[in-house]
Design a protein around this motif. Structure first.
Motif: not given
Length: 492
Positions: A59, A136, A139-146
């Protein structure tokens, strides 16, 4: 069979290399070589980040890669605008030296470049600090966005330092002091690699901070480069304090002149980056093997293109310098030598990559890589296509640099937009998706786009160089409001 009388724009004199030619080649190399080394140092920084952050997590690697793409796009497009100062600086220097004038003629354009870098820095940082919100909706995953949020919160502040360096780099390339830029970036790269490791993972009594530490290391390295280059240059007089004073005096007006030349360059960069992004997205839907093979060819392309970018920048300086000094024949010689040098160097890379393709693939992947027996032949096909268009890639870069020296940027912009988006992208889509050639079709699309751009820019250079040296048909040469050479036909 074309007459030999039509070829002097591209071939050296049959009697051998003259003293003037040797001197011009030395001048081109003196500017290009340090710039190429500086860009190689930046490549080392990027590769080090990929290797180290890949150890942190998948990630983290994906997030830092996304951030790097957006930083690159913003920096490269901003660099295009700021590059509008390059021919202005070189022409002013050539004119002042030819006329025996004192003072620093490049200070005017330098002021416009500095002001442009400040404005573009504010815009870029604002965009980067809101990058998670930009990503966002895709559809980028929440883990990668964090992870993106953690890294970019610090890394975004490297951009003002990077853009601050650009006007200084342009100024030094015109004044024959590119080695200062080379030394500063190389020292920064040496600092960055251990700092990235320590701040990310810890060591030597410091606690690791993960991606936040990686972002801090990135920003620190670039501010070290910018501050060190600025302080040393001012203290030693390589960048006189008087230049800053003169630059600030007319910076708003100079910014307008820089913008007139620079915005088409920025649009060319954006068009090429946009084509690369679209074709990368197409490739990402063709499977893991296609993605790996594409990455191998793309990495080799980046390695080969690194010195060619420097040659293009050096060409802009030499063409504009000679033209400003009232030596159009020397300006044409500089452009032609650059074209031949770029084509020859890229031909060398093409042959090298083709002959050593198997060894290169094993070096990058390793013998125990899964599906190597499928990846290798596909990668070799892409490398063969790459070898085919490298010469044209060198020609288009050198021709672009030469035309910028003539302050001719709008026609090359149109050529780039048409070549990349009306030839390259449609060809790639048709071949890859409709004719089921996959990633091979994508690279044939890249080949078609680059070849079309290179051929058109080569013809444009021959035409514009011909106007500069020997106007024909009773036409006189003048310059339009942007300083671009134009033919004025007699009303009679």
């Amino acid at each position: 069979m074309p007459s030999l009388r039509r070829l002097p724009l591209l071939l050296p004199d049959h009697r051998g290399m003259t003293q003037e030619t040797r001197s011009e080649l030395r001048s081109l190399a003196g500017i290009a070589a340090p710039l190429a080394v500086a860009q190689a140092s930046q490549l080392v920084m990027s590769l080090a980040a990929s290797v180290l952050l890949g150890r942190l997590s998948g990630s983290a690697l994906a997030a830092s890669g996304l951030c790097a793409v957006f930083i690159q796009v913003l920096v490269v497009v901003s660099q295009g605008v700021i590059a509008g100062a390059h021919p202005l600086m070189a022409a002013a220097k050539g004119k002042s030296e030819a006329e025996g004038q004192g003072g620093d003629g490049a200070a005017y354009a330098f002021g416009g470049a500095v002001l442009a870098s400040l404005v573009l820095s504010l815009i870029s940082v604002a965009i980067l600090l809101n990058l998670p919100a930009v990503l966002r909706p895709f559809g980028v995953s929440a883990d990668i966005l964090r992870d993106v949020d953690e890294f970019i919160a610090m890394a975004a502040f490297a951009v003002p330092a990077i853009l601050w360096i650009l006007p200084i780099r342009l100024y030094f390339s015109v004044s024959g002091k590119s080695w200062l830029t080379m030394a500063s970036v190389a020292i920064g790269a040496l600092f960055y690699v251990p700092a990235l490791s320590i701040l990310t993972f810890g060591g030597f009594g410091f606690a690791g901070h993960g991606l936040i530490g990686a972002g801090i290391a990135y920003a620190m390295a670039w501010w070290l480069i910018a501050a060190g280059l600025t302080v040393y240059s001012l203290a030693t007089g390589h960048l006189p304090v008087s230049t800053f004073r003169n630059a600030l005096r007319n910076a708003p007006q100079a910014l307008k002149d820089v913008w007139k030349i620079g915005w088409p360059i920025a649009l060319i960069y954006a068009a090429e980056l946009g084509m690369t992004l679209i074709l990368t997205l197409i490739t990402s839907g063709l499977g893991t093997i296609a993605i790996i093979a594409n990455q191998i060819a793309y990495t080799l392309n980046n390695i080969a293109f690194n010195p060619i970018v420097a040659i293009g920048q050096a060409t802009t300086v030499r063409v504009a310098y000679h033209l400003g000094a009232g030596r159009p024949v020397a300006a044409r010689l500089a452009g032609n030598l650059s074209l031949m040098t770029a084509a020859g160097l890229m031909a060398f890379f093409g042959v090298l990559f083709f002959l050593a393709s198997e060894q290169i693939i094993h070096l990058l992947l390793g013998a125990d890589t899964a599906d190597l027996s499928v990846i290798q032949p596909l990668s070799q096909k892409l490398i063969l296509i790459l070898a085919g268009f490298l010469v044209f890639d060198g020609i288009q870069s050198a021709a672009n640099g030469a035309l910028r020296g003539l302050k001719d940027t709008r026609v090359p912009m149109i050529v780039g937009l048409c070549g990349y988006w009306l030839v390259g992208v449609p060809t790639a889509i048709v071949l890859a998706l409709w004719l089921d050639l996959g990633v091979v079709g994508v690279w044939f699309g890249i080949l078609a786009g680059i070849v079309s751009v290179a051929c058109c820019l080569l013809l444009r250079w021959r035409y514009m160089a011909g106007i500069a040296v020997s106007p024909t048909d009773g036409a006189a040469v003048t310059r339009d409001g942007r300083g671009v050479l134009r033919k004025m036909t007699s009303p009679t």
